[in-house]
Design a protein around this motif. Sequence first.
Motif, PDB file in Angstrom:
ATOM      1  N   LYS A  12       0.847  -1.188   0.000  1.00 18.30           N
ATOM      2  CA  LYS A  12       0.000   0.000   0.000  1.00 18.30           C
ATOM      3  C   LYS A  12       0.886   1.243   0.000  1.00 18.30           C
ATOM      4  O   LYS A  12       2.015   1.211   0.492  1.00 18.30           O
ATOM      5  CB  LYS A  12      -0.880   0.039   1.245  1.00 18.30           C
ATOM      6  CG  LYS A  12      -1.903  -1.070   1.352  1.00 18.30           C
ATOM      7  CD  LYS A  12      -2.679  -0.935   2.652  1.00 18.30           C
ATOM      8  CE  LYS A  12      -3.723  -2.012   2.808  1.00 18.30           C
ATOM      9  NZ  LYS A  12      -4.455  -1.896   4.097  1.00 18.30           N
ATOM     10  N   TRP A  59       3.552  -4.380  -6.758  1.00 19.37           N
ATOM     11  CA  TRP A  59       2.120  -4.239  -6.996  1.00 19.37           C
ATOM     12  C   TRP A  59       1.564  -3.226  -6.004  1.00 19.37           C
ATOM     13  O   TRP A  59       1.606  -3.441  -4.796  1.00 19.37           O
ATOM     14  CB  TRP A  59       1.424  -5.588  -6.842  1.00 19.37           C
ATOM     15  CG  TRP A  59       1.760  -6.548  -7.951  1.00 19.37           C
ATOM     16  CD1 TRP A  59       2.840  -7.389  -8.016  1.00 19.37           C
ATOM     17  CD2 TRP A  59       1.024  -6.744  -9.162  1.00 19.37           C
ATOM     18  NE1 TRP A  59       2.819  -8.103  -9.188  1.00 19.37           N
ATOM     19  CE2 TRP A  59       1.716  -7.738  -9.910  1.00 19.37           C
ATOM     20  CE3 TRP A  59      -0.152  -6.196  -9.685  1.00 19.37           C
ATOM     21  CZ2 TRP A  59       1.265  -8.176 -11.152  1.00 19.37           C
ATOM     22  CZ3 TRP A  59      -0.610  -6.632 -10.915  1.00 19.37           C
ATOM     23  CH2 TRP A  59       0.100  -7.618 -11.635  1.00 19.37           C
ATOM     24  N   THR A  60       1.072  -2.116  -6.510  1.00 24.69           N
ATOM     25  CA  THR A  60       0.735  -0.956  -5.683  1.00 24.69           C
ATOM     26  C   THR A  60      -0.752  -0.897  -5.354  1.00 24.69           C
ATOM     27  O   THR A  60      -1.594  -1.418  -6.082  1.00 24.69           O
ATOM     28  CB  THR A  60       1.149   0.339  -6.392  1.00 24.69           C
ATOM     29  OG1 THR A  60       0.391   0.470  -7.614  1.00 24.69           O
ATOM     30  CG2 THR A  60       2.632   0.313  -6.735  1.00 24.69           C
ATOM     31  N   ALA A  61      -1.055  -0.228  -4.239  1.00 21.92           N
ATOM     32  CA  ALA A  61      -2.442  -0.020  -3.817  1.00 21.92           C
ATOM     33  C   ALA A  61      -2.589   1.349  -3.172  1.00 21.92           C
ATOM     34  O   ALA A  61      -1.610   1.966  -2.761  1.00 21.92           O
ATOM     35  CB  ALA A  61      -2.870  -1.117  -2.836  1.00 21.92           C
ATOM     36  N   ASP A  63      -2.648   4.504  -3.734  1.00 18.78           N
ATOM     37  CA  ASP A  63      -2.240   5.605  -4.615  1.00 18.78           C
ATOM     38  C   ASP A  63      -1.122   5.076  -5.507  1.00 18.78           C
ATOM     39  O   ASP A  63       0.037   5.046  -5.115  1.00 18.78           O
ATOM     40  CB  ASP A  63      -1.766   6.796  -3.790  1.00 18.78           C
ATOM     41  CG  ASP A  63      -1.267   7.955  -4.649  1.00 18.78           C
ATOM     42  OD1 ASP A  63      -1.313   7.847  -5.892  1.00 18.78           O
ATOM     43  OD2 ASP A  63      -0.817   8.965  -4.067  1.00 18.78           O
ATOM     44  N   HIS A  64      -1.492   4.668  -6.712  1.00 20.32           N
ATOM     45  CA  HIS A  64      -0.531   3.987  -7.584  1.00 20.32           C
ATOM     46  C   HIS A  64       0.609   4.905  -8.034  1.00 20.32           C
ATOM     47  O   HIS A  64       1.677   4.425  -8.396  1.00 20.32           O
ATOM     48  CB  HIS A  64      -1.244   3.395  -8.802  1.00 20.32           C
ATOM     49  CG  HIS A  64      -2.380   2.498  -8.437  1.00 20.32           C
ATOM     50  ND1 HIS A  64      -2.210   1.359  -7.675  1.00 20.32           N
ATOM     51  CD2 HIS A  64      -3.712   2.569  -8.705  1.00 20.32           C
ATOM     52  CE1 HIS A  64      -3.381   0.765  -7.502  1.00 20.32           C
ATOM     53  NE2 HIS A  64      -4.300   1.478  -8.116  1.00 20.32           N
ATOM     54  N   ARG A  81       3.059  -2.120 -10.984  1.00 18.57           N
ATOM     55  CA  ARG A  81       1.763  -2.505 -11.528  1.00 18.57           C
ATOM     56  C   ARG A  81       0.716  -2.307 -10.450  1.00 18.57           C
ATOM     57  O   ARG A  81       0.987  -2.475  -9.255  1.00 18.57           O
ATOM     58  CB  ARG A  81       1.765  -3.950 -12.027  1.00 18.57           C
ATOM     59  CG  ARG A  81       2.749  -4.193 -13.160  1.00 18.57           C
ATOM     60  CD  ARG A  81       2.684  -5.604 -13.701  1.00 18.57           C
ATOM     61  NE  ARG A  81       1.440  -5.851 -14.414  1.00 18.57           N
ATOM     62  CZ  ARG A  81       1.179  -6.989 -15.062  1.00 18.57           C
ATOM     63  NH1 ARG A  81       2.079  -7.980 -15.075  1.00 18.57           N
ATOM     64  NH2 ARG A  81       0.036  -7.154 -15.691  1.00 18.57           N
ATOM     65  N   ALA A  82      -0.494  -1.938 -10.845  1.00 21.73           N
ATOM     66  CA  ALA A  82      -1.573  -1.674  -9.900  1.00 21.73           C
ATOM     67  C   ALA A  82      -2.244  -2.978  -9.479  1.00 21.73           C
ATOM     68  O   ALA A  82      -2.577  -3.817 -10.323  1.00 21.73           O
ATOM     69  CB  ALA A  82      -2.606  -0.740 -10.524  1.00 21.73           C
ATOM     70  N   GLN A  83      -2.439  -3.136  -8.182  1.00 23.08           N
ATOM     71  CA  GLN A  83      -3.192  -4.291  -7.706  1.00 23.08           C
ATOM     72  C   GLN A  83      -4.638  -4.184  -8.181  1.00 23.08           C
ATOM     73  O   GLN A  83      -5.207  -3.092  -8.211  1.00 23.08           O
ATOM     74  CB  GLN A  83      -3.178  -4.350  -6.177  1.00 23.08           C
ATOM     75  CG  GLN A  83      -1.820  -4.615  -5.566  1.00 23.08           C
ATOM     76  CD  GLN A  83      -1.879  -4.716  -4.060  1.00 23.08           C
ATOM     77  OE1 GLN A  83      -2.828  -5.282  -3.496  1.00 23.08           O
ATOM     78  NE2 GLN A  83      -0.879  -4.179  -3.378  1.00 23.08           N
ATOM     79  N   ARG A  91      -5.955 -10.643  -5.182  1.00 20.85           N
ATOM     80  CA  ARG A  91      -4.787  -9.853  -5.563  1.00 20.85           C
ATOM     81  C   ARG A  91      -3.510 -10.694  -5.608  1.00 20.85           C
ATOM     82  O   ARG A  91      -2.670 -10.516  -6.488  1.00 20.85           O
ATOM     83  CB  ARG A  91      -4.644  -8.668  -4.599  1.00 20.85           C
ATOM     84  CG  ARG A  91      -5.759  -7.636  -4.776  1.00 20.85           C
ATOM     85  CD  ARG A  91      -5.658  -6.485  -3.816  1.00 20.85           C
ATOM     86  NE  ARG A  91      -6.233  -6.792  -2.531  1.00 20.85           N
ATOM     87  CZ  ARG A  91      -5.614  -6.600  -1.356  1.00 20.85           C
ATOM     88  NH1 ARG A  91      -4.373  -6.136  -1.323  1.00 20.85           N
ATOM     89  NH2 ARG A  91      -6.216  -6.884  -0.226  1.00 20.85           N
TER      90      ARG A  91
END
Length: 205
Positions: A12, A59-61, A63-64, A81-83, A91
């Motif tokens: 996150k 893998w972001t969450a 706020d990418h 990459r966005a989760q 996920r």
Amino acid sequence: MSADFPLAILAKAPIPGETKTRLIPVLGAEGAARLHAALLRHALEIAAAATSAHHITLWTALDHGHSLFLELADRYGIELRAQPEGHLGVRMHHALSSMPGPGLLIGCDCPMLTPVLLNHCWKALERADAVFLPAEDGGYALVGTRRTDPQLFAAIDWGTPRVMAQTRRRARELGWRLACPTSVWDVDRPQDLQRLRRLLPHLVE
């Protein structure tokens, strides 16, 4: 198996009030977010020492485009990459199934991870269908798979002490062989801060 392996990290953005919420009563919202950022930086340092940067995906969450994610991508040359939406199992399955073959997945809450331990977990996949590092709280800090199946993450009570036990049952139902090289602890509760101060004092204010 080659010592160079795919590695996914779920994280996150360190937004006050949104990360390390169980530590807010002790550290405050800003302090908890700073600790989360420090743990993420540490996780990337360990990851980059264990495998090549082009094999690492963050893998972001939340706020990418967060500045910390951009800083880490620039420093290490890793992919962001966005989760996807969905529970943790969705996920994790998405991240693992996005790999070209076998690989490992971690979060950024386990200070016990080392390059040696990550490589040991990777090599465990030579003889197992999946590898886990069970955590003291009943969850796990690492999962690696030779192949993916969404059933491994189905009907799991995420965020409870039942996660690892339920996951073992899912694996048995799939007929998978599991390897669990060691158990670890995460930084989630106020009592974990004392151990973190002993292990990695520079991460804690």
